[in-house]
Design an enzyme around this catalytic site. Structure first.
Site, PDB file in Angstrom:
ATOM      1  N   HIS A 342       0.697  -1.201   0.045  1.00 32.09           N
ATOM      2  CA  HIS A 342       0.071  -0.045   0.331  1.00 32.09           C
ATOM      3  C   HIS A 342       0.888   1.242  -0.104  1.00 32.09           C
ATOM      4  O   HIS A 342       2.141   1.297   0.455  1.00 32.09           O
ATOM      5  CB  HIS A 342      -0.981  -0.006   1.119  1.00 32.09           C
ATOM      6  CG  HIS A 342      -2.007   1.087   1.191  1.00 32.09           C
ATOM      7  ND1 HIS A 342      -1.805   2.376   1.596  1.00 32.09           N
ATOM      8  CD2 HIS A 342      -3.321   1.003   0.581  1.00 32.09           C
ATOM      9  CE1 HIS A 342      -2.820   3.204   1.580  1.00 32.09           C
ATOM     10  NE2 HIS A 342      -3.820   2.367   0.963  1.00 32.09           N
ATOM     11  N   ASP A 401      -7.862  -4.660  -0.898  1.00 34.12           N
ATOM     12  CA  ASP A 401      -8.301  -5.336  -2.019  1.00 34.12           C
ATOM     13  C   ASP A 401      -7.825  -6.900  -1.942  1.00 34.12           C
ATOM     14  O   ASP A 401      -8.696  -7.355  -2.723  1.00 34.12           O
ATOM     15  CB  ASP A 401      -7.752  -4.545  -3.178  1.00 34.12           C
ATOM     16  CG  ASP A 401      -7.960  -3.237  -3.464  1.00 34.12           C
ATOM     17  OD1 ASP A 401      -9.300  -3.214  -3.299  1.00 34.12           O
ATOM     18  OD2 ASP A 401      -7.170  -2.164  -3.685  1.00 34.12           O
TER      19      ASP A 401
END
Length: 465
Positions: A342, A401
């Protein structure tokens, strides 16, 4: 017949000529658009609005949400388990709160993001009544003329088109008073699920010749329940399915002002334009596979992995596949292990951490524990493989995700709706940020670009090569 064949042959030749011309000119355009990469370092350009260590350049202030990924120890930034706050309240506390009290949380989060505090029961009921009113009052002519008559193969395109068309149905479309913008935003919160699901049903009918049905939303149902009700032919769903979809909406509702789509919302709002233009621009950003499309990529990557990895409990087999992904040998050859890493979080993403607690419950209900175990194995092995193959400046962990694709798959939600579900959730955050920008900003957002091209004289037409 000969004349028809001649016309078709002439058209084919013309199409071929145009295609050749475009390829040739594209090469020229690419060559003239390429900037010497050393100039970015020379002029200290913050590429992607990021510092050299990957952190975002500070471009604004917000009270809507906060992301914590580091602590300061002896004046040094030290990575920590990630934390996410909505209006100052830890997201994990919010989730524990509404789950303990056995209610859905998304509507409560919409209120929190827009109004800065948690609602009491009366205020929550009033908000839910407003959302139900807006859902019930979408004109059927809108569904017929905008969604059904021009079905798109991409639901994000459908969403954006619906949002822009709402401008024509709004007598106060350009007014930027806060009460009017709030009305527009709440309408969008209410209508995004209908636009997405109806667009999908229409697309499957016209493009795939599937059975066509449109279930009207029910006022007594939550946003998550209505999505499942409208999507499924029999409108049936289990309490656990609705609870986990609601949780997904809560975890995707907001994520700071620096993500690409929210920043887009701020930039476009700062120009003074209308709500529909600002939100459609944010939708365009979210559609990109580097942003909202990542959960689809995770699901597709696992589908590809299953073709290569025969034993889902074999660490060596899984590691070999992940190494091949990083080396651009399999899947989409991008070199990315989707769902891992991320831009901000390093040790852990609190959204993934929260999600994972409930994913296993759904896997058990759906008889998909084998798939869940594969995901856990990849989550464990991917950071090791990435650490061996790449030089990275911070840790790597699963992001939200990573598990959302598995959840949507277990819920029977088609790939076409994965990114729209992100938008259905994030419209809450976009709305709050639009209002915050209108209230606080007095200047249009305009970053600087340095011209590095060469000056040259104008050449008359008869002297050009």
């Amino acid at each position: 017949m000969d004349s028809i064949n001649a016309i078709n042959e002439e058209k084919s030749l013309a199409d071929g000529y145009r295609a050749d011309w475009l390829r040739k000119m594209a090469n020229i355009s690419e060559a003239t658009s390429t900037i010497d990469s050393t100039l970015f370092d020379k002029y200290e350009v913050k590429r992607g609005l990021r510092d050299l260590d990957g952190r975002g350049v500070l471009t604004g202030l917000t009270e809507i949400s906060e992301i914590v990924a580091y602590t300061v120890v002896d004046r040094e930034l030290v990575p920590c388990d990630g934390e996410l706050y909505y209006q100052g309240i830890n997201i994990e506390e919010i989730v524990d709160g509404f789950l303990t009290e056995k209610r859905f949380g998304y509507e409560e989060v919409v209120f929190l993001l827009l109004f800065g505090r948690l609602p009491n029961q009366k205020e929550l009921d009033e908000l839910e009544d407003m959302l139900a009113y807006y859902r019930e009052n979408l004109p059927m002519s809108f569904v017929r003329d905008i969604i059904m008559k021009a079905p798109s193969s991409d639901m994000m395109n459908t969403l954006a088109r619906c949002v822009l068309t709402l401008y024509s149905y709004d007598e106060r479309a350009d007014e930027t008073s806060i009460d009017n913008v709030l009305r527009q935003c709440l309408e969008l919160v209410a209508l995004f699920p209908m636009f997405s699901v109806y667009g999908y049903q229409t697309m499957k009918y016209f493009h795939d010749q599937r059975s066509f049905f449109l279930h009207p939303p029910k006022p007594e149902l939550s946003t998550a329940e209505n999505i499942l009700h409208m999507l499924r032919p029999d409108s049936k769903y289990t309490p656990l399915e609705a609870k986990i979809l609601d949780l997904a909406l809560v975890l995707h509702a907001e994520h700071g002002g620096g993500n690409n789509s929210t920043f887009t919302d701020h930039v476009v709002t700062s120009s003074g334009t209308d709500t529909y233009a600002a939100i459609s621009a944010a939708l365009g950003s979210l559609k990109g596979p580097r942003h909202g499309g990542a959960n689809v990529k995770v699901s597709q990557m696992f589908d590809d992995m299953k073709k290569w990895v025969k034993d889902w409990d074999d660490d060596d087999e899984i590691s070999t596949y992940l190494t091949a992904v990083l080396n651009r040998q399999v899947f989409d050859k991008s070199g990315l292990i989707y769902g891992m890493g991320h831009a901000v979080y390093s040790l852990s993403d609190p959204r993934a951490r929260t999600f994972k607690k409930f994913v296993e419950q759904l896997a058990e209900e759906k008889g998909m524990m084998k798939e869940f175990t594969l995901y856990k194995n990849v989550e464990r092995l991917a950071p090791i493989v990435i650490g061996d193959q790449r030089h990275i400046y911070k840790g790597v962990s699963a992001n939200v995700d990573f598990y959302s694709g598995l959840v949507y798959s277990m819920l029977g939600i088609p790939h076409e709706l994965y990114t729209p579900l992100f938008a259905i959730a994030r419209i809450a955050g976009w709305s709050a940020h639009r209002i915050e920008e209108l209230v606080n900003a007095g200047r249009i957002i305009r970053p600087a670009y340095k011209a590095v091209g060469h000056h040259s004289p104008y050449v008359p037409m008869n002297e050009r090569e």
